[in-house]
Design an enzyme around this catalytic site. Structure first.
Site, PDB file in Angstrom:
ATOM      1  N   SER A 169       7.049  34.909 -10.129  1.00  0.00           N
ATOM      2  CA  SER A 169       7.232  36.137 -10.902  1.00  0.00           C
ATOM      3  C   SER A 169       8.057  35.834 -12.145  1.00  0.00           C
ATOM      4  O   SER A 169       8.698  34.781 -12.245  1.00  0.00           O
ATOM      5  CB  SER A 169       7.923  37.200 -10.047  1.00  0.00           C
ATOM      6  OG  SER A 169       9.227  36.775  -9.749  1.00  0.00           O
ATOM      7  N   ASP A 228      14.776  26.379 -15.876  1.00  0.00           N
ATOM      8  CA  ASP A 228      15.522  27.442 -15.180  1.00  0.00           C
ATOM      9  C   ASP A 228      16.715  26.893 -14.408  1.00  0.00           C
ATOM     10  O   ASP A 228      17.754  27.559 -14.310  1.00  0.00           O
ATOM     11  CB  ASP A 228      14.605  28.309 -14.311  1.00  0.00           C
ATOM     12  CG  ASP A 228      13.833  27.556 -13.250  1.00  0.00           C
ATOM     13  OD1 ASP A 228      14.006  26.327 -13.121  1.00  0.00           O
ATOM     14  OD2 ASP A 228      13.036  28.207 -12.533  1.00  0.00           O
TER      15      ASP A 228
HETATM   16  C1  LIG Z   1       9.237  21.439  -9.735  1.00  0.00           C
HETATM   17  C2  LIG Z   1      10.247  22.483  -9.886  1.00  0.00           C
HETATM   18  O1  LIG Z   1       9.737  23.455 -10.730  1.00  0.00           O
HETATM   19  C3  LIG Z   1      11.532  22.012 -10.471  1.00  0.00           C
HETATM   20  O2  LIG Z   1      11.866  20.740 -10.100  1.00  0.00           O
HETATM   21  C4  LIG Z   1      12.691  22.908 -10.154  1.00  0.00           C
HETATM   22  O3  LIG Z   1      13.832  22.394 -10.746  1.00  0.00           O
HETATM   23  C5  LIG Z   1      12.517  24.252 -10.703  1.00  0.00           C
HETATM   24  O4  LIG Z   1      12.154  24.401 -11.815  1.00  0.00           O
HETATM   25  C6  LIG Z   1      12.898  25.394  -9.867  1.00  0.00           C
HETATM   26  O5  LIG Z   1      12.523  26.574 -10.457  1.00  0.00           O
END
Ligand SMILES: C[C@H](O)[C@H](O)[C@@H](O)C(=O)CO
Length: 490
Positions: free
Chosen positions: A13, A239
């Site tokens: 989301s 993020d």
């Molecule tokens: C693969 C993941 O998206 C990433 O490693 C992680 O850090 C992330 O972005 C969590 O939202």
């Protein structure tokens, strides 16, 4: 009062959040929330990137309606690793794939035949994980992808959305550091790795630091949202980088947990650690705000619980997160364990069945009801945190006394308490919106409203509620930890 807009997209989301600040406190208001469902199609799993952009524009329109000229800036953060390829005219060459797309399968062997994982680690500070952009780009290279052949530029998802908002192409450093193609020491592309893997050098463009003001929104966007000239800031675009900036910890080498779809535990450091010990513990060096290093380990996280919920909904047995937490709490303790990071749990679908099958295959009691399945998943997650915690203590050669946890996952009080119990230390939980806080304070620093991250964290400390979880039932958890370790890696 000045208003900063955080566009925070997760792999599920997205939200547009307004941060309103008199510079003494910060208040958040959710302006628009929307789904971000990935879609499996013949040929791959994709993101609906145009749909996401439309929702972002709608969120900005609503924000302008409410806050008008008080809006100072816009920043975007998203999940890591995924990217779009663009031609020389800035046209997107196909829909971006999801990092859970099966194209990564078989790629570690292809990659490590060119460069061993230890060598890649010594250059990038990142271990090989199914989600890293390196493997997904290599998959494109292996099938002589026309998109890759025609590509002029690679932009990660937040970079791409920022380009569509303001017309400026730039690769922000924190998101680039999830690719396994960046040198964690210099913060520039790891050119040796890129060349040895046979990836086209030309697509890796200019890297900018978090907090770079990219430029004002395009006229077309301004027309749609009803206001022109708002600057787009390349915030801490990953993020997790935003979440870490938004967790108000103090001191060097503080221990943090970003709790969401992924649980990411780490230390905020000045320098990367690329030793054989760090490699053996499979810790990664991603980059953060103010030239910090996020020395971290990804753990499967609430994904297990989210996938159980999704499956039960598909099966016509929908249940809320609140009900799930109550069922887990009422179920018997430590009946069985799973390794949350077993690759079998990474792919979407059939999570309750996979958890039962894992317990059966390892000769344990098979959880029958929802509560026991959730309890097994939650306790196993907390115990996996303990394994990672022990590695951090050994690598940093110190015993951490508290864990600062932020993100939506801290609303799961059962898991937060289990985390304190499993680690045997205090967990300080807050803020829930760590990611948007981080995104916003980076914009505030970039636009001269705050001097630095220390001041930003002070502002966050003054603005939000924090919950303390003290460890309980030490002996029981210690016994469970000893038993859990026997099941890891099975
Ligand atoms: C693969 C993941 O998206 C990433 O490693 C992680 O850090 C992330 O972005 C969590 O939202």
């Amino acid at each position: 009062m000045p208003v900063f807009l955080s566009i925070d997209l997760g792999a599920g989301s997205g939200r547009v959040i307004a941060g309103v600040s008199d510079l003494k406190t910060l208040q958040l208001e959710e302006i628009h929330r929307f789904d971000n469902p990935g879609t499996d199609l013949p040929g791959g799993s994709y993101w609906n990137i145009v749909g996401l952009f439309r929702d972002i524009v709608e969120g900005l329109r609503r924000a302008v309606e409410k806050y008008g000229k008080d809006i100072v800036a816009i920043g975007i953060d998203t999940w890591g690793c995924d990217f779009g390829l663009l031609d020389g005219h800035g046209r997107l060459l196909g829909m971006p794939h999801q990092y859970r797309d099966a194209r990564h399968e078989g790629m570690p062997a292809v990659m490590h035949a060119k460069l061993s994982e230890a060598e890649i680690y010594s250059l990038t500070g990142i271990t090989t994980n199914f989600y890293n952009s390196s493997l997904h780009l290599l998959a494109e290279e292996q099938v002589a992808s026309p998109a890759l052949a025609a590509a002029d530029t690679l932009l990660f998802i937040p970079d791409l959305l920022a380009f569509w908002l303001c017309g400026v192409q730039a690769v922000e450093r924190t998101i680039a550091s999830t690719s396994q193609l960046l040198d964690a020491g210099t913060g520039d592309w790891a050119w040796g790795v890129i060349e040895t893997l046979g990836l086209p050098r030309r697509i890796f463009g200019k890297i900018v630091s978090p907090g770079t003001v990219l430029g004002p929104i395009r006229k077309e966007v301004a027309r749609q949202i009803g206001m022109e000239g708002i600057p787009v800031v390349a915030s801490a675009s990953h993020d997790t980088a935003s979440a870490v900036a938004g967790i108000p910890m103090e001191g060097d080498d503080a221990l943090w947990l970003s709790s969401g779809t992924w649980s990411i535990m780490g230390l905020e450091r000045k320098d990367p650690i690329r030793t054989p010990q760090a490699f053996a513990a499979r810790c990664c060096n991603e980059l953060g705000v103010e030239n910090s290093v996020r020395f971290l380990k990804n753990i499967a996280g609430l994904w297990l619980i989210q996938e159980c919920k999704r499956q039960w909904t598909l099966d016509g047995e929908s249940i809320s997160y609140g009900e799930m937490a109550k069922l887990a709490e009422a179920a018997p303790a430590f009946t069985a364990f799973i390794d949350p990071d077993d690759p079998v749990f990474a792919a979407p679908g059939e999570m309750p069945t996979k958890i039962r099958a894992w317990c059966e295959r390892t000769g344990q009691a098979v959880p029958k009801d929802k509560g026991t399945i959730l309890r097994v998943a939650s306790e196993s997650l907390a115990l996996k945190y303990r394994v990672v915690f022990e590695n951090f203590c050994a690598l940093a050669d110190k015993r951490f006394e508290q864990l600062h946890a932020g993100g939506g996952g801290i609303q799961n009080a059962f898991l937060a308490q289990a985390t304190a119990d499993a680690l045997g230390i205090d967990v300080i939980a807050g803020p829930i919106e760590a990611t948007s806080c981080g995104n916003i304070v980076v914009q505030m620093i970039a636009t001269g409203h705050l001097p630095d991250l220390a001041a930003a964290r002070h502002l966050i400390r003054e603005s939000f509620e924090f919950q303390n979880y003290a460890p309980k039932n030490g002996d029981e958890w210690q016994g469970a930890y000893e038993r859990f370790k026997a099941f890891i890696g099975r």
